[in-house]
Design a protein around this motif. Structure first.
Motif, short mmCIF file in Angstrom:
data_model
loop_
_atom_site.label_atom_id
_atom_site.label_comp_id
_atom_site.label_asym_id
_atom_site.label_seq_id
_atom_site.Cartn_x
_atom_site.Cartn_y
_atom_site.Cartn_z
N UNK A 67 74.66 39.60 29.68
CA UNK A 67 73.27 39.75 30.05
C UNK A 67 72.98 41.17 30.55
N UNK A 68 71.68 41.47 30.70
CA UNK A 68 71.21 42.79 31.12
C UNK A 68 70.75 42.76 32.57
N UNK A 102 82.81 39.03 34.13
CA UNK A 102 83.31 40.30 33.60
C UNK A 102 82.12 41.25 33.44
N UNK A 103 81.98 42.19 34.38
CA UNK A 103 80.84 43.10 34.38
C UNK A 103 80.84 43.99 33.14
N UNK A 104 82.02 44.24 32.57
CA UNK A 104 82.09 45.12 31.39
C UNK A 104 81.36 44.53 30.19
N UNK A 105 81.11 43.22 30.21
CA UNK A 105 80.38 42.59 29.11
C UNK A 105 78.87 42.71 29.30
N UNK A 106 78.44 43.11 30.50
CA UNK A 106 77.02 43.18 30.82
C UNK A 106 76.46 44.57 30.54
N UNK A 107 75.17 44.63 30.29
CA UNK A 107 74.48 45.92 30.20
C UNK A 107 73.87 46.20 31.56
N UNK A 108 74.49 47.10 32.31
CA UNK A 108 74.02 47.42 33.66
C UNK A 108 73.21 48.71 33.60
N UNK A 109 71.93 48.60 33.94
CA UNK A 109 71.01 49.73 33.87
C UNK A 109 70.69 50.21 35.28
N UNK A 110 70.83 51.51 35.51
CA UNK A 110 70.53 52.09 36.82
C UNK A 110 69.02 52.11 37.04
N UNK A 111 68.54 51.34 38.02
CA UNK A 111 67.11 51.27 38.30
C UNK A 111 66.86 51.18 39.79
N UNK A 112 65.99 52.04 40.32
CA UNK A 112 65.56 51.92 41.71
C UNK A 112 64.85 50.58 41.86
N UNK A 113 64.95 49.94 43.03
CA UNK A 113 64.35 48.61 43.21
C UNK A 113 62.90 48.44 42.76
N UNK A 114 61.99 49.40 43.07
CA UNK A 114 60.61 49.22 42.60
C UNK A 114 60.51 49.15 41.08
N UNK A 115 61.29 49.99 40.40
CA UNK A 115 61.28 49.98 38.93
C UNK A 115 61.93 48.71 38.39
N UNK A 170 76.97 28.18 37.57
CA UNK A 170 77.00 28.58 36.15
C UNK A 170 76.92 30.10 35.99
N UNK A 171 77.35 30.82 37.04
CA UNK A 171 77.21 32.28 37.06
C UNK A 171 77.93 32.97 35.91
N UNK A 172 78.98 32.35 35.36
CA UNK A 172 79.72 32.97 34.24
C UNK A 172 78.81 33.22 33.04
N UNK A 203 82.44 35.37 41.40
CA UNK A 203 82.18 34.35 40.38
C UNK A 203 83.03 34.53 39.12
N UNK A 204 83.85 35.57 39.09
CA UNK A 204 84.71 35.80 37.93
C UNK A 204 83.95 36.28 36.71
#
Length: 330
Positions: free
Chosen positions: A132-133, A156-169, A125-127, A153-154
């Motif tokens: 999502x964020x 569309x990353x452009x629909x997602x809110x991708x926030x740059x975060x170091x792994x600990x954060x 159900x990855x679509x 998984x097909x």
């Protein structure tokens, strides 16, 4: 910040840094990661590098491989242990003259993305991840894995809110419930897993061509001007990898303490690590052929995704087997 703009900022930063200067003859600085236990740390703590190199070896910890690139560009760091392939490719694609000196560690199960448990999203159900964020350390192996999984998984990353975060954060934000998905490695990934699930296991990622390994990287000028120092450094590292196979009980407490982890967590993490022998690294399976080809594949993929303006025609010159071959004869 959007992924593409974040990488553009990284590229601009690299371009602005002056040509790297070689370390003073009497000392060098080496970059590494905390919560990323590896056999070399036994030698780090015991002073075996200082002894073998005949100089003071300083150590500086980092949160991500992109920061390692910047530190090598400024001349603050001469060797980076366990830099991810994607940040290496981002830097070299931008014109930074770095070289791979060895394969530091292979770890398909120790770098992944985790989906919030409450969403009940899995590989079938990855679509539903669209819209999502996600917290992702941009320009790293985790970012590459994220993009490759979403492509698989097909989604569309452009629909997602991708926030740059170091792994600990990212792990902290994920625990607080402010992210739907988060990506990282090591101790941070362990904490992420307490609140969610992965879409693909390491074995499943490998099956679809998502290879995850780190390299020891150096400025080309350092490799050329201090090749003997680099060879001695790689020799100690290889010796520690070999020692781990027979003396792990002796080494584990030292490694865990230096990594800032409990012995149990460090041992569990190390179970997912593989350390290729020097002989294997020098073969076509790794540095002899496959690694330059993989670097090219990562560069082309980032270019296709719009994350970097261009990839190199070839990354053959970004791999230098000379020092490792010399280490094999020591």
């Amino acid at each position: 910040m959007k992924a593409a703009s974040r990488i553009s900022a990284l590229l601009a930063g690299i371009a602005m840094v002056a040509t790297v200067s070689v370390a003073k003859a009497d000392e060098i600085t080496v970059g590494y990661f905390l919560e990323w236990p590896m056999p070399f740390q036994y030698a780090k703590v015991k002073g075996l590098y200082d002894e073998a190199l005949g100089m003071k070896v300083n150590w500086k910890s980092f949160d991500a491989g992109t920061a390692m690139s910047a530190a090598m560009a400024s001349g603050d760091v001469q060797i980076s242990v366990s830099q991810g392939v994607p940040p290496f490719v981002v830097a070299t694609s931008a014109g930074q003259d770095l070289q791979v000196a060895d394969i530091a560690v292979v770890y398909n199960d120790n770098d992944n993305c985790v989906v919030k448990a409450a969403l009940e999203i899995d590989k079938d159900s990855a679509k539903e991840l669209e819209g999502k964020k996600a917290g992702v350390p941009i320009g790293t192996a985790a970012h590459y894995g994220f993009l490759k999984q979403m492509e698989h998984f097909g989604v569309d990353v452009s629909t997602m809110e991708v926030v740059d975060m170091a792994p600990p954060d990212g792990a902290a934000a994920f625990a607080q419930g402010s992210l739907d998905m988060v990506c990282g490695w090591g101790g941070s990934l362990r904490r992420m897993m307490e609140h969610g699930n992965v879409l693909l296991t390491g074995e499943e990622k490998d099956a679809i061509g998502i290879s995850v390994y780190d390299v020891t990287s150096v400025p080309a000028s350092f490799a050329a001007e201090q090749s003997d120092v680099l060879a001695k450094f790689l020799k100690v590292t290889a010796d520690m990898n070999a020692k781990w196979l027979t003396d792990s009980e002796e080494m584990l407490p030292v490694i865990a303490n230096d990594a800032g982890m409990s012995e149990e967590d460090a041992a569990d993490t190390l179970k997912g690590f593989q350390f290729p022998t020097v002989e294997a690294q020098l073969s076509d399976k790794w540095l002899g052929k496959a690694t330059p080809e993989f670097l090219k594949g990562v560069g082309d993929f980032f270019k296709e995704q719009g994350n970097i303006p261009a990839s190199r025609d070839t990354y053959d010159g970004a791999v230098n087997t000379g020092p490792l071959a010399a280490a094999a004869k020591m």
